[in-house]
Enzyme design. Sequence first.
Site, PDB file in Angstrom:
ATOM      1  N   MET A  30     101.022 105.873  48.751  1.00 29.20           N
ATOM      2  CA  MET A  30     100.834 104.475  48.361  1.00 29.20           C
ATOM      3  C   MET A  30     100.815 103.578  49.601  1.00 29.20           C
ATOM      4  O   MET A  30     101.015 102.365  49.495  1.00 29.20           O
ATOM      5  CB  MET A  30     101.925 104.045  47.387  1.00 29.20           C
ATOM      6  CG  MET A  30     101.876 104.871  46.097  1.00 29.20           C
ATOM      7  SD  MET A  30     102.594 104.072  44.681  1.00 29.20           S
ATOM      8  CE  MET A  30     104.284 103.918  45.223  1.00 29.20           C
ATOM      9  N   HIS A  34     104.876 105.807  56.997  1.00 26.45           N
ATOM     10  CA  HIS A  34     105.971 106.047  57.941  1.00 26.45           C
ATOM     11  C   HIS A  34     105.915 107.517  58.330  1.00 26.45           C
ATOM     12  O   HIS A  34     105.008 108.255  57.908  1.00 26.45           O
ATOM     13  CB  HIS A  34     107.322 105.666  57.322  1.00 26.45           C
ATOM     14  CG  HIS A  34     107.567 106.281  55.977  1.00 26.45           C
ATOM     15  ND1 HIS A  34     107.659 107.632  55.775  1.00 26.45           N
ATOM     16  CD2 HIS A  34     107.719 105.713  54.754  1.00 26.45           C
ATOM     17  CE1 HIS A  34     107.878 107.880  54.510  1.00 26.45           C
ATOM     18  NE2 HIS A  34     107.904 106.735  53.852  1.00 26.45           N
ATOM     19  N   GLY A  36     107.507 110.041  57.410  1.00 30.03           N
ATOM     20  CA  GLY A  36     107.536 111.005  56.300  1.00 30.03           C
ATOM     21  C   GLY A  36     106.115 111.321  55.832  1.00 30.03           C
ATOM     22  O   GLY A  36     105.725 112.487  55.683  1.00 30.03           O
ATOM     23  N   HIS A  37     105.324 110.244  55.610  1.00 30.53           N
ATOM     24  CA  HIS A  37     103.920 110.455  55.236  1.00 30.53           C
ATOM     25  C   HIS A  37     103.184 111.239  56.325  1.00 30.53           C
ATOM     26  O   HIS A  37     102.381 112.123  56.037  1.00 30.53           O
ATOM     27  CB  HIS A  37     103.205 109.118  55.067  1.00 30.53           C
ATOM     28  CG  HIS A  37     103.767 108.223  54.008  1.00 30.53           C
ATOM     29  ND1 HIS A  37     104.353 107.012  54.286  1.00 30.53           N
ATOM     30  CD2 HIS A  37     103.827 108.352  52.659  1.00 30.53           C
ATOM     31  CE1 HIS A  37     104.731 106.429  53.168  1.00 30.53           C
ATOM     32  NE2 HIS A  37     104.424 107.228  52.154  1.00 30.53           N
ATOM     33  N   GLN A  61     102.053 103.434  37.646  1.00 23.32           N
ATOM     34  CA  GLN A  61     103.352 104.101  37.741  1.00 23.32           C
ATOM     35  C   GLN A  61     104.499 103.128  37.983  1.00 23.32           C
ATOM     36  O   GLN A  61     105.645 103.538  38.114  1.00 23.32           O
ATOM     37  CB  GLN A  61     103.330 105.186  38.811  1.00 23.32           C
ATOM     38  CG  GLN A  61     103.314 104.694  40.240  1.00 23.32           C
ATOM     39  CD  GLN A  61     103.049 105.836  41.205  1.00 23.32           C
ATOM     40  OE1 GLN A  61     101.963 106.402  41.244  1.00 23.32           O
ATOM     41  NE2 GLN A  61     104.052 106.210  41.982  1.00 23.32           N
ATOM     42  N   LYS A 151     111.319 114.572  49.220  1.00 16.32           N
ATOM     43  CA  LYS A 151     112.096 113.347  48.996  1.00 16.32           C
ATOM     44  C   LYS A 151     111.994 112.908  47.531  1.00 16.32           C
ATOM     45  O   LYS A 151     112.964 112.472  46.933  1.00 16.32           O
ATOM     46  CB  LYS A 151     111.575 112.269  49.941  1.00 16.32           C
ATOM     47  CG  LYS A 151     111.672 110.879  49.448  1.00 16.32           C
ATOM     48  CD  LYS A 151     112.747 110.113  50.124  1.00 16.32           C
ATOM     49  CE  LYS A 151     112.954 108.714  49.634  1.00 16.32           C
ATOM     50  NZ  LYS A 151     111.954 108.113  48.845  1.00 16.32           N
ATOM     51  N   LEU A 186     113.440 108.426  55.052  1.00 18.18           N
ATOM     52  CA  LEU A 186     112.410 107.408  55.269  1.00 18.18           C
ATOM     53  C   LEU A 186     111.767 107.053  53.940  1.00 18.18           C
ATOM     54  O   LEU A 186     111.513 107.916  53.103  1.00 18.18           O
ATOM     55  CB  LEU A 186     111.325 107.922  56.227  1.00 18.18           C
ATOM     56  CG  LEU A 186     111.730 108.281  57.645  1.00 18.18           C
ATOM     57  CD1 LEU A 186     110.478 108.461  58.513  1.00 18.18           C
ATOM     58  CD2 LEU A 186     112.633 107.243  58.273  1.00 18.18           C
TER      59      LEU A 186
END
Length: 283
Positions: A30, A34, A36-37, A61, A151, A186
Amino acid sequence: MIVARTVADLRARVAARRRPDTTVGVVPTMGALHDGHLELVRRARADCDVVVLTVFVNPAQFDDAADLAAYPRTEERDLELARRAGVDVAFVPPVAEVYPAGFTATVALRGPLVETFEGATRGSGHFTGVTTVVAKLFGMVGADRAYFGRKDAQQLRVIQAMVADLDLDVEVVPVTTVREADGLALSSRNVRLTADDRTRSVALSRGLSAAAAALADGERDAAALLRIAGAPLDAAGIRPDYLAVVDERTFLPVDRLERPALLLVAAPLGAVRLIDNVLLSAP
Ligand code: AMP
């Protein structure tokens, strides 16, 4: 890196890169990217010939209009990070491209997996919004592999169940959670934490780590592990939406740790809702 905003352009760009035996990987996000992506992108880049990143804040969502409105949007920065991470095609569609006038389809799972925890807190429509858009993204991209973060453990499990139930020819690849140095997972929402809540937020990962350490020391009783995980939350004055030990496949509660389980936590900190989890796997 190509930026595609329509399904037709996305398909043409992927087709132009497809050869016999080419593997196409998709990383659905989305945005407000960061590390993590970017870890998902790095995994996809290492595994696949063609990497497609999708950036779409999916209205379907969100149960809460204020949360949707406040969701951070940083498209220019996202595209720069994606380009540097080696994405081939960034798909950034407007809402009307994903949900055109007359759109009525839904992909919905049933049962505890979608009705408990995030499904209960965010409403039954949440996971239906997720499965509908992810099924569409798989179809739009023609992906062979799809990368999802641990996550969002329940979301990952829901996607795996959808792929199995619908016989989709997509390999779902789970990716380990990337954390700040102090343990906070994150999240695009972290930027909205006040300085005080950012300090308190570390209680979530501390609780999870303490429970994992107790498991390694031989504790097998879920109630005892929950007390250990809950102590840092209590100390920080955080009241979780849920704190639970569940079976990693069914998401049904577990009393004793005889098989790998997940310890899940979700908690509001001011206006921001954080979620985290750890795999409890007895040595
Ligand atoms: P989102 O943009 O929040 O919908 O997340 C897009 C994807 O990135 C999902 O598969 C998430 O699970 C994954 N993701 C989000 N945060 C992290 C993180 N800290 N570590 C690893 N993956 C993450």
